[in-house]
Design a protein around this motif. Structure first.
Motif, PDB file in Angstrom:
ATOM      1  N   LYS A  34      73.798   4.254  20.700  1.00  8.54           N
ATOM      2  CA  LYS A  34      74.986   4.657  21.439  1.00  8.54           C
ATOM      3  C   LYS A  34      75.041   6.170  21.685  1.00  8.54           C
ATOM      4  O   LYS A  34      75.323   6.615  22.787  1.00  8.54           O
ATOM      5  CB  LYS A  34      76.226   4.228  20.643  1.00  8.54           C
ATOM      6  N   PHE A  35      74.755   6.944  20.620  1.00  7.84           N
ATOM      7  CA  PHE A  35      74.847   8.399  20.740  1.00  7.84           C
ATOM      8  C   PHE A  35      73.983   8.953  21.877  1.00  7.84           C
ATOM      9  O   PHE A  35      74.478   9.733  22.697  1.00  7.84           O
ATOM     10  CB  PHE A  35      74.485   9.051  19.389  1.00  7.84           C
ATOM     11  N   PRO A  36      72.692   8.542  21.990  1.00  7.67           N
ATOM     12  CA  PRO A  36      71.894   9.095  23.094  1.00  7.67           C
ATOM     13  C   PRO A  36      72.492   8.788  24.460  1.00  7.67           C
ATOM     14  O   PRO A  36      72.549   9.657  25.326  1.00  7.67           O
ATOM     15  CB  PRO A  36      70.537   8.412  22.932  1.00  7.67           C
ATOM     16  N   TYR A  37      73.004   7.547  24.678  1.00  2.07           N
ATOM     17  CA  TYR A  37      73.444   7.280  26.042  1.00  2.07           C
ATOM     18  C   TYR A  37      74.810   7.913  26.344  1.00  2.07           C
ATOM     19  O   TYR A  37      75.043   8.362  27.453  1.00  2.07           O
ATOM     20  CB  TYR A  37      73.345   5.796  26.422  1.00  2.07           C
ATOM     21  N   LEU A  82      70.661  14.164  15.378  1.00  3.06           N
ATOM     22  CA  LEU A  82      69.860  15.241  15.975  1.00  3.06           C
ATOM     23  C   LEU A  82      68.430  14.746  16.247  1.00  3.06           C
ATOM     24  O   LEU A  82      67.899  14.905  17.356  1.00  3.06           O
ATOM     25  CB  LEU A  82      69.839  16.439  15.010  1.00  3.06           C
ATOM     26  N   ILE A  83      67.834  14.125  15.233  1.00  2.00           N
ATOM     27  CA  ILE A  83      66.452  13.667  15.423  1.00  2.00           C
ATOM     28  C   ILE A  83      66.400  12.555  16.477  1.00  2.00           C
ATOM     29  O   ILE A  83      65.483  12.516  17.302  1.00  2.00           O
ATOM     30  CB  ILE A  83      65.814  13.211  14.090  1.00  2.00           C
ATOM     31  N   ALA A  84      67.405  11.661  16.475  1.00  2.00           N
ATOM     32  CA  ALA A  84      67.409  10.589  17.483  1.00  2.00           C
ATOM     33  C   ALA A  84      67.426  11.198  18.884  1.00  2.00           C
ATOM     34  O   ALA A  84      66.696  10.766  19.781  1.00  2.00           O
ATOM     35  CB  ALA A  84      68.614   9.679  17.291  1.00  2.00           C
ATOM     36  N   PRO A 128      68.761  10.099  31.876  1.00  2.00           N
ATOM     37  CA  PRO A 128      69.247   9.899  30.513  1.00  2.00           C
ATOM     38  C   PRO A 128      70.606   9.222  30.451  1.00  2.00           C
ATOM     39  O   PRO A 128      71.144   8.986  29.384  1.00  2.00           O
ATOM     40  CB  PRO A 128      69.346  11.330  29.976  1.00  2.00           C
ATOM     41  N   ASP A 129      71.192   8.929  31.613  1.00  2.00           N
ATOM     42  CA  ASP A 129      72.549   8.369  31.583  1.00  2.00           C
ATOM     43  C   ASP A 129      72.545   6.892  31.994  1.00  2.00           C
ATOM     44  O   ASP A 129      73.452   6.408  32.647  1.00  2.00           O
ATOM     45  CB  ASP A 129      73.480   9.185  32.498  1.00  2.00           C
ATOM     46  N   ALA A 130      71.477   6.183  31.576  1.00  2.00           N
ATOM     47  CA  ALA A 130      71.350   4.783  31.996  1.00  2.00           C
ATOM     48  C   ALA A 130      72.328   3.844  31.287  1.00  2.00           C
ATOM     49  O   ALA A 130      72.388   2.668  31.603  1.00  2.00           O
ATOM     50  CB  ALA A 130      69.923   4.311  31.769  1.00  2.00           C
ATOM     51  N   GLY A 131      73.070   4.344  30.310  1.00  2.00           N
ATOM     52  CA  GLY A 131      74.043   3.497  29.620  1.00  2.00           C
ATOM     53  C   GLY A 131      73.409   2.676  28.511  1.00  2.00           C
ATOM     54  O   GLY A 131      72.311   2.991  28.035  1.00  2.00           O
ATOM     55  N   PRO A 132      74.102   1.597  28.115  1.00  2.00           N
ATOM     56  CA  PRO A 132      73.673   0.833  26.942  1.00  2.00           C
ATOM     57  C   PRO A 132      72.242   0.311  27.005  1.00  2.00           C
ATOM     58  O   PRO A 132      71.619   0.074  25.983  1.00  2.00           O
ATOM     59  CB  PRO A 132      74.651  -0.348  26.902  1.00  2.00           C
ATOM     60  N   SER A 133      71.723   0.123  28.218  1.00  2.00           N
ATOM     61  CA  SER A 133      70.371  -0.436  28.290  1.00  2.00           C
ATOM     62  C   SER A 133      69.294   0.634  28.109  1.00  2.00           C
ATOM     63  O   SER A 133      68.103   0.317  28.118  1.00  2.00           O
ATOM     64  CB  SER A 133      70.173  -1.147  29.623  1.00  2.00           C
TER      65      SER A 133
END
Ligand code: PFF
Length: 450
Positions: free
Chosen positions: A38-41, A268-270, A285-290
């Protein structure tokens, strides 16, 4: 059932965490799909580094005080999440809210184990190379999630979680986390080195770590705060429950900081894995949950030894998910043990079976059963996610802050803070956290719009 402070039900009395075991288990709970999936998206959707900064601020200013409050209440009450407010010496009016904090993680677990199951499937598909035989990762994902296999994988994830929780606190949850949390660091570092040395990785690193303050917005701040709650596993009875297994001599202040720092390092590492990888392969990078299930396989397929690195990545996601899942399952299990005086094994079996049943409409809502796929604007799964993460979770957090800030006479003793820190903590719980959490609740429930 006795609601006297300090009285706990027989089966749980001597099964406690060791000091490091507790910190590792709490980090295991906090580091989960929230950090890796979740955090990355959401960082991608809200502009990268500026959002990460907001997240760090929310985590320190609101997340840590609430985390400490939950642990202190849990330890003082030594009951399940349902009874800890009252057992810690609070008014009985808090009892229904305690119960809510048993129900919330149970419902969350019914969808959390679905995604955990997906990660297990993707790990196998990646290691065997099958994932890369069809380059249309979007349709692969839709075909997989829309079939019956996710139910099989979810059952496997639930069974694994039941196995660990069935072994108890020191012999199960603590042992599991003591092996897997350091193992997770090793996998993360291997993948981070791979990601940051990809051609063009620098752009991803700078997206994640170079803040563009023009991207800051009130909306992003509320999302960041909501995520700080999600990520630290707050508002859902987990730390109330874990707190009950913490030794009286453990200092909660330093433990709270250690858990927060641990969670942050994993986030941070993720980010340092996901963003360099997506940027290097020209993926938005904003592709959402997928993002991790569709965009990342495309990157792995184009990378030398991609099936190995992809497999490692999904194993890492699975480990992170399972160390959180055990903490989620412990909440209802502790409640069932306390409420009906069942043995741990019996409680685990009952909770596991009920979990599988209540998870069915969600796991079948990705295409198997049309009437579950679209209910108004969302699928059944999305509704469960929306109601738990956006409504029940902030309500849980709000109750903790109000209880600890206004109604709990034992707060000073239980938190064990020096006078100055105690004042800061109490001030935050009284005046800052409830207001901000209420704003998050109004925003996520759609009442407050920007
Ligand atoms: N904190 C963990 C994560 O970020 O994945 C686990 C978690 C449990 C998150 C429950 C959210 C949640 F509602």
């Amino acid at each position: 059932m006795s609601l006297q402070p300090g009285k706990s039900s027989a089966p749980r009395k001597n099964d406690r965490f060791s000091s490091t075991g507790f910190i590792l288990a709490a980090i295991g709970s906090s580091v989960g799909l929230g950090n890796m999936w979740k955090f990355p998206y959401i960082t991608g959707e809200h502009g990268g580094a500026a959002f990460f900064l907001l997240f760090i601020i929310c985590l320190i200013i609101i997340g840590l005080p609430v985390l400490l409050a939950e642990l202190a209440i849990g330890r003082a009450g030594r009951g399940s999440a349902a009874t800890s407010y009252v057992k810690a010496g609070g008014p009985t009016a808090f009892a229904p809210f305690g119960l809510l904090q048993v129900i919330t993680p149970f419902i969350i677990l019914s969808i959390y184990t679905i995604i955990a199951g997906w990660t297990l499937h993707y790990a196998v598909q990646s290691f065997t190379g099958k994932l890369f035989t069809n380059a249309d990762f979007g349709s692969q994902f839709t075909a997989f999630t829309g079939g019956y296999m996710p139910l099989v994988w979810q059952t496997a994830a639930i069974a694994l979680t039941m196995f660990v929780v069935g072994k108890g606190i020191s012999g199960g949850i603590e042992k599991f986390n003591k092996v897997l949390i350091p193992g997770l660091v090793i996998l993360l570092i291997i993948l981070m080195i791979r990601a940051v040395t990809l051609p063009g990785a620098g752009e991803g690193v700078s997206f994640f770590l170079n803040p563009d303050f023009s991207k800051l917005s009130a909306e992003a701040a509320l999302v960041a705060l909501g995520h700080a709650f999600f990520s630290l596993s707050l508002g859902m009875g987990i730390l109330l429950t874990y707190g009950a297994y913490v030794d009286k001599r453990q200092s909660l202040g330093p433990a709270t900081v250690a858990i927060g720092v641990g969670d942050l390092i994993y986030a941070l590492i993720a980010g340092l894995i996901i963003f360099p990888t997506t940027f290097s392969f020209g993926i938005a990078p904003d592709a959402g949950p997928s993002l991790v299930f569709v965009a990342l396989p495309a990157a792995f397929s184009a990378m030398p030894l991609g099936s190995f690195f992809g497999g490692l990545f999904f194993i890492l996601l699975a480990i992170a998910a399972l160390t959180s899942a055990v903490s989620l399952l412990e909440v209802p299990v502790a409640y069932v043990m306390e409420r009906w005086r069942f043995s741990r094994t019996k409680a685990v079996i009952i909770c596991g079976v009920v979990l599988l049943i209540i998870g069915l409409p969600s796991v079948l809502s990705f295409g198997m059963i049309d009437s579950l796929t679209t209910i108004g604007s969302k699928s059944f799964f999305d509704w469960v996610d929306f109601i738990t993460s956006n409504i029940l979770l902030p309500i849980g957090g709000l109750v903790t802050t109000i209880f600890a800030g206004y109604y709990w006479k034992g707060a000073a003793d239980a938190a064990g803070l020096k006078a100055g820190w105690f004042k800061v903590w109490l001030f935050t719980l009284r005046y800052i956290a409830p207001v901000l959490v209420l704003l998050v609740l109004l925003h996520t429930s759609g009442i407050l719009k920007f």
